[in-house]
Design a protein around this motif. Structure first.
Motif, mmCIF file in Angstrom:
data_model
loop_
_atom_site.group_PDB
_atom_site.id
_atom_site.type_symbol
_atom_site.label_atom_id
_atom_site.label_comp_id
_atom_site.label_asym_id
_atom_site.label_seq_id
_atom_site.Cartn_x
_atom_site.Cartn_y
_atom_site.Cartn_z
ATOM 1 N N ILE A 1 8.134 6.904 -7.292
ATOM 2 C CA ILE A 1 8.340 8.040 -6.395
ATOM 3 C C ILE A 1 8.966 7.562 -5.079
ATOM 4 C CG2 ILE A 1 7.171 9.797 -4.998
ATOM 5 C CD1 ILE A 1 5.153 10.122 -7.295
ATOM 6 N N THR A 2 8.490 6.435 -4.590
ATOM 7 C CA THR A 2 8.983 5.879 -3.330
ATOM 8 C C THR A 2 10.470 5.544 -3.396
ATOM 9 O OG1 THR A 2 6.808 4.974 -2.783
ATOM 10 C CG2 THR A 2 8.696 3.996 -1.659
ATOM 11 N N ILE A 3 10.932 5.044 -4.545
ATOM 12 C CA ILE A 3 12.348 4.668 -4.675
ATOM 13 C C ILE A 3 13.200 5.824 -5.209
ATOM 14 C CG2 ILE A 3 11.783 2.235 -4.975
ATOM 15 C CD1 ILE A 3 12.284 2.532 -7.964
ATOM 16 N N GLY A 4 12.604 7.016 -5.328
ATOM 17 C CA GLY A 4 13.350 8.201 -5.725
ATOM 18 C C GLY A 4 13.660 8.310 -7.202
ATOM 19 N N ARG B 1 0.815 -1.221 0.000
ATOM 20 C CA ARG B 1 0.000 0.000 0.000
ATOM 21 C C ARG B 1 0.848 1.271 0.000
ATOM 22 N NH1 ARG B 1 -4.782 -1.859 -1.806
ATOM 23 N NH2 ARG B 1 -5.548 -3.600 -0.537
ATOM 24 N N GLU B 2 2.103 1.168 0.438
ATOM 25 C CA GLU B 2 2.980 2.344 0.484
ATOM 26 C C GLU B 2 3.829 2.487 -0.781
ATOM 27 O OE1 GLU B 2 2.702 0.194 3.316
ATOM 28 O OE2 GLU B 2 1.133 1.661 3.821
ATOM 29 N N GLY B 3 3.666 1.558 -1.716
ATOM 30 C CA GLY B 3 4.436 1.632 -2.952
ATOM 31 C C GLY B 3 5.774 0.933 -2.897
ATOM 32 N N GLU B 4 6.023 0.182 -1.823
ATOM 33 C CA GLU B 4 7.266 -0.578 -1.707
ATOM 34 C C GLU B 4 7.117 -1.921 -2.422
ATOM 35 O OE1 GLU B 4 10.068 0.321 -0.439
ATOM 36 O OE2 GLU B 4 9.654 2.001 0.919
ATOM 37 N N ALA B 5 8.210 -2.405 -3.018
ATOM 38 C CA ALA B 5 8.241 -3.727 -3.633
ATOM 39 C C ALA B 5 8.772 -4.721 -2.613
ATOM 40 C CB ALA B 5 9.122 -3.714 -4.874
ATOM 41 N N VAL B 6 7.972 -5.713 -2.255
ATOM 42 C CA VAL B 6 8.351 -6.630 -1.185
ATOM 43 C C VAL B 6 8.100 -8.083 -1.585
ATOM 44 C CG1 VAL B 6 7.908 -4.943 0.650
ATOM 45 C CG2 VAL B 6 6.047 -6.404 -0.135
ATOM 46 N N GLY B 7 8.854 -8.993 -0.943
ATOM 47 C CA GLY B 7 8.588 -10.405 -1.099
ATOM 48 C C GLY B 7 9.431 -11.106 -2.147
ATOM 49 N N PRO B 8 9.254 -12.407 -2.283
ATOM 50 C CA PRO B 8 10.094 -13.219 -3.176
ATOM 51 C C PRO B 8 9.853 -13.021 -4.662
ATOM 52 C CG PRO B 8 8.334 -14.561 -2.238
ATOM 53 C CD PRO B 8 8.275 -13.239 -1.535
ATOM 54 N N TRP B 9 8.761 -12.364 -5.026
ATOM 55 C CA TRP B 9 8.455 -12.178 -6.440
ATOM 56 C C TRP B 9 8.971 -10.843 -6.988
ATOM 57 C CZ3 TRP B 9 6.466 -15.727 -9.808
ATOM 58 C CH2 TRP B 9 5.906 -16.878 -9.260
ATOM 59 N N VAL B 10 9.707 -10.067 -6.194
ATOM 60 C CA VAL B 10 10.235 -8.788 -6.691
ATOM 61 C C VAL B 10 11.150 -9.067 -7.882
ATOM 62 C CG1 VAL B 10 11.649 -6.774 -6.169
ATOM 63 C CG2 VAL B 10 10.107 -7.692 -4.423
#
Length: 410
Positions: free
Chosen positions: A344-347, A60-69
């Protein structure tokens, strides 16, 4: 023995109807990053649960998480965002052109842009898609000329299909885009057959088949799964579950299977469900399934859980069968907004750059539209020549058709 109760005919009903509050409580959404990523050569029996979950990468915050990144660079993600923005701008201009009478028919992709745009960049050279009318992103993400697409939509003198196809039923062998059929699901058996032929020849190319949720009720869908599973065809079987067929909700075609992905389990085909509005998850799952096919491990069935935000086509009025603001309540959001937020989250992106990109892309689409319209539209300007009826049909034109062509002077 008591008298039996009368039998009752069952017809599934949607969770909400026009005038009611939209209800998506039936869409169970797991936490981003919580679904396992099995090895490509996994036994399908070990991942049956993936047919009932939803693979997600963006939280929900726009972060990429988990084993499927996936291992996509910032530049590749920005390119993907631009592909989706181009498809949405293209849709907007062509929808307007239809309302202005410049073309007879159009079908939008609003809300589904990530599915085809992400899948395309996971494919290799020479791979072949067997698409439906809502995968124009496969062409746009492969840099197919916008002017060519528009000329077909306008049915003008530069129409690459020479008036032989509906406006949105594109075809391009060079871009791995097989001719679209208006008959539902015919492309599924064609894709499996093409993939089997590639394997028989010892080639390295794979196929990808595409259908919407409603088309899974067609017999060709099941026939394709039989052949794909029996002969381990190198094919990815895609089902785009956008919640609605032309005017019936997805429960009609799904029946009692629970999910569309689950249809693959009875055939021994590995089946996955993915968040179709998550560009990163869509790419990662596509890459996994494509690698499996490429390594001669057989087919994979992928269900993309997404939402058709617009009408089925310019001939459709969705207000007659679904709540007016249902698209606003869709819990998986907008694919463009979500990828923008991630960048945007990762700059790698800003709101200002996004607005600039939207303006630049719209200007490019409008310029292409002006060029296409210079060759004519449905009711004005250049039309395909009557000589086109005689070309690209026979290797050698039969005598009776040669005479007819001479009689009309073309």
């Amino acid at each position: 023995m008591t008298d039996p109760s009368p039998l009752r005919f069952h017809v599934p009903v949607p969770a909400s109807r026009p005038g009611e509050k939209p209800d998506f409580s039936h869409v169970v959404i797991p936490k981003a990053g919580s679904v396992q990523r099995p090895p490509v050569d996994v036994d399908p029996r070990e991942i049956r649960d993936l047919a009932y979950s939803i693979i997600r990468v963006l939280d929900r915050e726009g972060e990429a998480v988990g084993p499927w990144v996936p291992g996509l660079s910032k530049d590749e993600l920005i390119r993907g965002l631009r592909h989706m923005l181009t498809l949405r701008a293209f849709d907007a201009r062509m929808q307007m052109a239809q309302r202005q009478g410049k073309t007879s028919f159009y079908m939008q992709h609003t809300g589904e842009e990530a599915v085809s745009c992400a899948f395309r960049i996971a494919l290799g050279k020479g791979d072949m898609n067997f698409p439906t009318y809502r995968q124009a992103g496969l062409l746009i993400a492969h840099d197919y000329p916008l002017v060519e697409m528009m000329c077909q939509i306008y049915s003008n003198e530069r129409d690459p299909m020479k008036g032989r196809q509906l406006p949105v039923m594109y075809s391009s062998k060079e871009n791995g885009f097989f001719s679209i059929s208006g008959n539902l699901t015919t492309q599924y058996v064609q894709a499996v057959g093409w993939a089997m032929a590639s394997a028989i020849k010892g080639d390295t190319k794979i196929a990808a088949a595409w259908v919407g949720d409603g088309s899974t009720a067609e017999s060709d869908f099941h026939a394709a799964l039989v052949f794909a599973s029996t002969y381990k065809a190198p094919v990815v079987l895609n089902v785009v579950n956008n919640q609605w067929a032309i005017s019936t909700f997805q429960g009609i075609a799904r029946g009692g299977s629970g999910t569309f992905a689950a249809r693959g389990l009875g055939f021994g085909i590995p089946a996955l469900r993915v968040d179709g509005n998550d560009y990163l998850a869509t790419y990662a799952v596509a890459q996994w399934a494509i690698e499996r096919a490429r390594r001669n491990l057989g087919p994979t069935l992928v269900e993309y859980v997404t939402y058709r935000a617009g009408a089925h086509s310019t001939s459709d009025d969705p207000s007659a069968y679904r709540p007016k603001h249902e698209s606003d309540d869709w819990p998986l959001g907008d694919p463009i907004v979500r990828l923008k937020q991630h960048l945007i989250t990762i700059g790698a992106w800003t709101e200002e750059r996004h607005k600039q990109a939207e303006a630049e892309i719209m200007a490019t689409v409008i310029a292409a539209q002006k060029e296409a319209e210079s060759f004519g539209t449905l009711h004005a300007g250049g039309k395909p020549s009557s000589r086109d009826m005689f070309e690209d049909v026979y290797a050698e034109l039969p005598p009776h058709l040669r005479r007819q062509r001479q009689q009309i002077g073309v």
